[in-house]
Design a protein around this motif. Structure first.
Motif, mmCIF file in Angstrom:
data_model
loop_
_atom_site.group_PDB
_atom_site.id
_atom_site.type_symbol
_atom_site.label_atom_id
_atom_site.label_comp_id
_atom_site.label_asym_id
_atom_site.label_seq_id
_atom_site.Cartn_x
_atom_site.Cartn_y
_atom_site.Cartn_z
ATOM 1 N N ILE A 241 0.840 -1.208 0.000
ATOM 2 C CA ILE A 241 0.000 0.000 0.000
ATOM 3 C C ILE A 241 0.870 1.251 0.000
ATOM 4 O O ILE A 241 0.541 2.259 -0.634
ATOM 5 C CB ILE A 241 -0.958 -0.040 1.204
ATOM 6 N N GLY A 242 2.009 1.197 0.692
ATOM 7 C CA GLY A 242 2.938 2.318 0.661
ATOM 8 C C GLY A 242 3.464 2.566 -0.744
ATOM 9 O O GLY A 242 3.533 3.720 -1.203
ATOM 10 N N VAL A 243 3.836 1.492 -1.447
ATOM 11 C CA VAL A 243 4.279 1.618 -2.837
ATOM 12 C C VAL A 243 3.142 2.168 -3.691
ATOM 13 O O VAL A 243 3.321 3.107 -4.483
ATOM 14 C CB VAL A 243 4.741 0.249 -3.384
ATOM 15 N N TYR A 244 1.981 1.590 -3.514
ATOM 16 C CA TYR A 244 0.779 1.965 -4.276
ATOM 17 C C TYR A 244 0.485 3.462 -4.136
ATOM 18 O O TYR A 244 0.304 4.187 -5.127
ATOM 19 C CB TYR A 244 -0.377 1.132 -3.737
ATOM 20 N N ASN A 245 0.447 3.942 -2.914
ATOM 21 C CA ASN A 245 0.108 5.351 -2.670
ATOM 22 C C ASN A 245 1.115 6.308 -3.296
ATOM 23 O O ASN A 245 0.750 7.356 -3.847
ATOM 24 C CB ASN A 245 0.006 5.616 -1.166
ATOM 25 N N THR A 246 2.395 5.946 -3.207
ATOM 26 C CA THR A 246 3.438 6.808 -3.766
ATOM 27 C C THR A 246 3.352 6.851 -5.289
ATOM 28 O O THR A 246 3.488 7.924 -5.903
ATOM 29 C CB THR A 246 4.831 6.314 -3.322
ATOM 30 N N VAL A 247 3.113 5.711 -5.903
ATOM 31 C CA VAL A 247 2.985 5.670 -7.363
ATOM 32 C C VAL A 247 1.764 6.469 -7.813
ATOM 33 O O VAL A 247 1.802 7.194 -8.819
ATOM 34 C CB VAL A 247 2.896 4.214 -7.864
ATOM 35 N N MET A 248 0.663 6.373 -7.048
ATOM 36 C CA MET A 248 -0.564 7.094 -7.404
ATOM 37 C C MET A 248 -0.357 8.604 -7.411
ATOM 38 O O MET A 248 -1.083 9.342 -8.089
ATOM 39 C CB MET A 248 -1.687 6.720 -6.441
ATOM 40 N N GLN A 249 0.625 9.074 -6.658
ATOM 41 C CA GLN A 249 0.900 10.505 -6.594
ATOM 42 C C GLN A 249 1.907 10.950 -7.657
ATOM 43 O O GLN A 249 2.264 12.123 -7.729
ATOM 44 C CB GLN A 249 1.423 10.870 -5.204
ATOM 45 N N SER A 250 2.348 9.998 -8.471
ATOM 46 C CA SER A 250 3.332 10.300 -9.506
ATOM 47 C C SER A 250 2.657 10.330 -10.882
ATOM 48 O O SER A 250 1.437 10.194 -10.998
ATOM 49 C CB SER A 250 4.443 9.234 -9.494
#
Length: 324
Positions: A241-250
């Protein structure tokens, strides 16, 4: 503090008679019992739990030892343990930290369920040698007083890695877990075995600690190194989820540029769009089975080690890689 000696003096009976009455023994008449209980209530008498424990050699309390309480993982596990113990009239205390380890040698609990890297194997074996009953969820130990209820980490991580390979990925990022974690180490070991069997496959380890923040940090590196669609295998869902959230903001998109698969199938993963692919197992069953096994050991029943099985939950967070 009021003692049974005070009750006996006021009731004009012996200390043993008071003890019989307070414990519901048939050795005293109903009339005498009622009178003693009334005096005990009047004097605001509280039973001495420590003394009662020494006499009965039983507390009806089980200790559950955890490394920490953070994240959504522990709720269902503890609920399963609690329900399993409730059915047999046992209560549970949840512990963390080395000071709580004294609960076993001081016999403040009847047994322990351990998912706590702070306990060394040597320490647990010493407790078992002294007759303490233990169920471990995070290691392999052989002792008559220790039972293992382990998650099938190897099968789960194998499913996750093979799923990524089946979708066409030959280079994986693997976000690892804490070095002291049995589950994390078994998962990583299984991933390595899968990758070693595929000649043109390679993987890059990124250190994590099972926290969302470590997943976010891993994602920053993955995005900096991005050249083509990449698969990321996280050894638990919180990091995923941490990876997911960061990618979603990119500028990149999940399931198109960055493809993610987790492990644990925590509740939140089902509500993510695109849905997070992950490895599922019943955390509630894991806890309930641990409680059941411990109570069997305490009662002197023979038990076999148990394993919690896993399944793959596909999700749109990892899609087919159209390799040229």
């Amino acid at each position: 503090m009021v003692s049974i000696k005070d009750i006996a003096k006021k009731a004009g009976v012996s200390i043993s008679t008071v003890s019989y009455a307070l414990n519901g023994s048939s050795k005293v008449t109903d009339e005498t019992c009622a009178r003693i209980l009334a005096i005990a209530k009047e004097l605001d008498y509280t039973p001495n739990a420590a003394a009662r424990t020494l006499k009965k050699r039983q507390t009806k309390i089980i200790g559950v030892f955890l490394t920490d309480f953070s994240g959504p993982f522990y709720g269902l596990l503890l609920q399963g343990i609690k329900e399993g113990l409730d059915r047999q009239g046992y209560e549970v205390i949840v512990c963390s930290g080395e000071q709580s380890h004294r609960f076993l040698p001081e016999r403040m609990i009847d047994g322990a369920i351990v998912l706590d890297a702070a306990f060394s194997d040597k320490e647990l074996l010493q407790h078992a040698d002294r007759g303490h009953k233990i169920v471990v969820l995070d290691r392999e130990l052989v002792h008559p007083n220790i039972n293992q209820v382990l998650l099938d980490n190897k099968a789960g991580a194998t499913l996750a890695a093979e799923h990524a390979l089946d979708l066409g990925y030959r280079k994986l990022y693997v976000v690892t877990g804490p070095q002291a974690s049995y589950d994390a180490n078994k998962r990583l070991q299984a991933v390595k075995q899968v990758m070693d069997r595929v000649p043109d496959a390679e993987y890059t380890e990124i250190e994590g600690n099972f926290s969302k923040s470590s997943g976010e940090k891993a994602a920053e590196r993955i995005l900096q190194e991005y050249r083509e669609p990449s698969a990321v295998l996280c050894l638990n869902d919180e990091m995923a989820i941490g990876v997911y959230n960061t990618v979603m903001q990119s500028e990149y998109r999940i399931g198109e540029h960055i493809h993610i698969i987790g492990f644990d199938n925590i509740e939140l993963s089902a509500y993510m769009t695109p849905r997070l692919a992950t490895i599922d197992y019943s955390k509630h069953k894991w806890g309930a089975l641990a409680a059941e096994q411990l109570l069997k050991i305490i009662s002197g029943e023979a038990v076999e080690n148990e394993r919690i099985y896993v399944t793959l939950v596909p999700g749109e967070s990892i899609q087919l890689n159209e390799r040229p």
